[in-house]
Write a protein that holds these residues in place. Structure first.
Motif, short mmCIF file in Angstrom:
data_model
loop_
_atom_site.label_atom_id
_atom_site.label_comp_id
_atom_site.label_asym_id
_atom_site.label_seq_id
_atom_site.Cartn_x
_atom_site.Cartn_y
_atom_site.Cartn_z
N ASP A 197 0.69 -1.28 0.02
CA ASP A 197 0.03 0.10 0.05
C ASP A 197 0.79 1.22 0.11
N ARG A 202 -0.29 4.07 -3.19
CA ARG A 202 -0.53 5.29 -2.90
C ARG A 202 -0.18 6.36 -3.95
N ARG A 228 -9.30 5.26 -1.18
CA ARG A 228 -8.19 4.66 -0.50
C ARG A 228 -8.25 3.03 -0.59
N ARG A 232 -5.89 0.58 -2.48
CA ARG A 232 -4.97 -0.43 -1.69
C ARG A 232 -5.28 -1.71 -2.23
#
Length: 358
Positions: A197, A202, A228, A232
């Protein structure tokens, strides 16, 4: 005739490659350096060569498709600035990754570090320092391209904040990636997910999503939790696939030998699954090979055969498929809010990241 998604993706890449080349061609007019300096233009030439030497440009595609979630006519200036920023940040990462890994080649050519070693034979510290600085310059340029864009100040600031946070997260990911490999025992799945991640998801998925939405006038902050989660999951899928291919992929298709993670002693998804599965003499063989840069192709082949005998490839593929389905479900929930064609792209993307060959 309606443009097919594959044609649209190819168009993004072709157009961006022209924009990227024009950007580097104009840098000598905007980047102030002392007139006597020869190292500065040489550094820019190396960054240009690495940046334009291939790559799938999927981050650029994500910027454009994220904008299309909101509208089909986002301003080109905003999209170009966002795309340049994400690819310059990628160049920074490649320069430093290759230095950390002491890699000889990247995208069919020498790495920046090896290029500097060739330029400064007998002066490895100079080559090391210039490589670090080249990567740092790429990072600074990835932020400066946003600050210099002809965009409203609020948009420039918001985009720059996205990239600053993405860069910081990536650095933490690189640190924890090294920490994972030196920690005792076998890393559990959550540790592997957290590293993937921070290290890649990101900046490779979440940041392009946010930048594309901003470029189209959207407000990514209103949907932060689901963006997010999607990023991820897609990032984990991609990292799992890379780790899988490193041992179980076809070297000819990938254009590089298999077993790099074993030789470098990386506790990747594949290595961690092997360590948790095998025992006795098989585990002893694996542990002897981990971190041995002189590990032979025959030893790598023996470890691959051990993994296949224990069903490790099938287990990894099942993990990837499960993760991809979860990501697709997140994207599917965007339909009431965002445009169907772009939502469908993000729904299909996780499966592509699992099914690709290299």
């Amino acid at each position: 005739m309606t443009e097919q998604p594959r044609d649209r993706v190819a168009r993004y890449g072709r157009r961006f490659d022209r924009v990227f080349a024009e950007y580097f061609d104009g840098l000598d007019k905007t980047l102030e350096a002392p007139a006597f300096s020869r190292y500065t233009p040489d550094c820019l030439a190396l960054l240009r060569d690495l940046s334009l030497r291939g790559g799938k440009r999927m981050r650029v595609v994500l910027v454009h498709e994220a904008a299309r979630l909101v509208r089909d006519d986002a301003p080109a200036e905003a999209l170009d600035a966002a795309a340049l920023s994400v690819e310059l940040l990628q160049t920074h990462g490649l320069v430093h990754d290759d230095l950390i890994d002491d890699s000889a080649t990247r995208r069919g050519g020498p790495t920046t570090y090896r290029a500097y070693l060739d330029r400064f034979p007998g002066h490895p510290r100079a080559a090391l320092g210039l490589t670090v600085l080249a990567g740092d310059l790429a990072l600074a340029l990835s932020l400066r391209v946003l600050l210099d864009a002809d965009l409203p100040v609020e948009l420039r600031q918001a985009m720059t904040e996205v990239q600053v946070r993405a860069a910081a997260d990536t650095f933490v990911g690189q640190i924890t990636d090294l920490e994972r490999d030196f920690a005792p025992g076998t890393p559990d799945e959550e540790i592997l997910h957290d590293v993937a991640d921070h290290k890649s998801a990101r900046y490779s998925v979440l940041a392009p999503l946010r930048l594309g939405l901003l470029a189209a006038g959207g407000q990514p902050g209103l949907h932060d939790a689901e963006l997010r989660r999607y990023a991820r999951l897609v990032g984990i899928c991609g990292q799992m696939r890379d780790d899988y291919l490193d041992l179980f992929g076809d070297a000819a298709t990938m254009g590089k030998p298999t077993g790099a993670d074993i030789r470098e002693g990386r506790r990747s998804y594949t290595v961690a699954r092997l360590l948790s599965t095998v025992s006795g003499s098989e585990r002893a063989l694996l542990e002897r090979a981990l971190g041995d840069r002189d590990c032979t192709e025959e030893t790598v082949a023996a470890i691959r055969e051990i993994g296949e005998r224990h069903g490790v490839p099938a287990q990894l593929r099942a993990d990837m498929s499960r993760c991809a389905e979860q990501a697709a479900e997140v994207a599917a929930a965007w339909r009431p809010r965002w445009r169907e064609e772009a939502v469908a792209f993000f729904e299909r993307l996780p499966r592509w990241s699992v099914d690709r060959d290299g």
